[in-house]
Structures are given as C-alpha cells and as structure tokens.
Write a protein that holds these residues in place. Structure first.
Motif, mmCIF file in Angstrom:
data_model
loop_
_atom_site.group_PDB
_atom_site.id
_atom_site.type_symbol
_atom_site.label_atom_id
_atom_site.label_comp_id
_atom_site.label_asym_id
_atom_site.label_seq_id
_atom_site.Cartn_x
_atom_site.Cartn_y
_atom_site.Cartn_z
ATOM 1 N N PRO A 70 0.795 -1.230 0.000
ATOM 2 C CA PRO A 70 0.000 0.000 0.000
ATOM 3 C C PRO A 70 0.831 1.285 0.000
ATOM 4 O O PRO A 70 0.432 2.266 -0.625
ATOM 5 C CB PRO A 70 -0.832 -0.111 1.280
ATOM 6 N N GLU A 71 1.967 1.293 0.668
ATOM 7 C CA GLU A 71 2.795 2.507 0.716
ATOM 8 C C GLU A 71 3.289 2.918 -0.668
ATOM 9 O O GLU A 71 3.596 4.078 -0.896
ATOM 10 C CB GLU A 71 3.991 2.318 1.664
ATOM 11 N N ASN A 127 1.352 2.199 -3.355
ATOM 12 C CA ASN A 127 0.146 2.129 -4.190
ATOM 13 C C ASN A 127 0.349 1.103 -5.297
ATOM 14 O O ASN A 127 0.055 1.350 -6.467
ATOM 15 C CB ASN A 127 -0.204 3.493 -4.788
ATOM 16 N N TRP A 128 0.845 -0.077 -4.899
ATOM 17 C CA TRP A 128 1.209 -1.120 -5.865
ATOM 18 C C TRP A 128 0.562 -2.432 -5.451
ATOM 19 O O TRP A 128 0.547 -2.796 -4.275
ATOM 20 C CB TRP A 128 2.729 -1.271 -5.874
ATOM 21 N N SER A 129 0.018 -3.128 -6.440
ATOM 22 C CA SER A 129 -0.491 -4.484 -6.203
ATOM 23 C C SER A 129 -0.379 -5.274 -7.498
ATOM 24 O O SER A 129 -0.283 -4.702 -8.592
ATOM 25 C CB SER A 129 -1.936 -4.459 -5.714
#
Length: 82
Positions: A34-35, A37-39
């Motif tokens: 999340p830090e 903003n990646w998945s």
C-alpha cells in the motif's frame, strides 16, 4: 482468501507492509504494498524464477532495478518458505 501473509519491509528507509493473499479457488496470489500504491495478481503455477521475473518487471515501473530485485527476493522467500 484462504491465507494472508503480512510482512514488514523497509523501502528507502520507510517501513512498509507487504500483504500476500493466496486464493486457492483461482490459484492466484494477490500481492500488495500500500505505501507504494502497488499491487499485482500472480498465477500460483509459475516457477520461482518466472514468479520473481513477474514481480521485478512490475516493481521496476516504480523503483530502481536493485530495489525491485531485493523486494522480489523477499516476497519469493516469504511465499515459498515452509
């Protein structure tokens, strides 16, 4: 989700959580940082090397190659450790 792994990782001196969710129904891992903003959703059937390559390719869009490799190696270790 059948299994959730939460690990801490330092990215550029910032403590970050890495979430790794295994869904056995569709044989996929959902990996999120999340830090950043990646998945990413990755097929569970990939070999270790292909899995790592997939992670590095997608992390490299946000980070330098060395850090992308380091994070990918950590994720691979967490997923495949017993």
């Amino acid at each position: 989700m059948d299994q959730l792994i939460i690990k801490s990782l330092s990215i550029n001196d910032i403590a970050s959580n890495v979430y790794i969710a295994l869904n056995n129904e569709n044989d996929m891992y959902l990996i999120a940082i999340p830090e950043l903003n990646w998945s990413l959703e990755v097929d569970k059937s990939l070999s270790d090397d292909d899995f790592k390559d997939e992670l590095v390719i997608h992390l490299f869009t946000l980070l330098d190659e060395s850090l992308s490799n380091d994070i990918a190696n950590a994720i691979i270790q967490w997923i495949f450790e017993d």
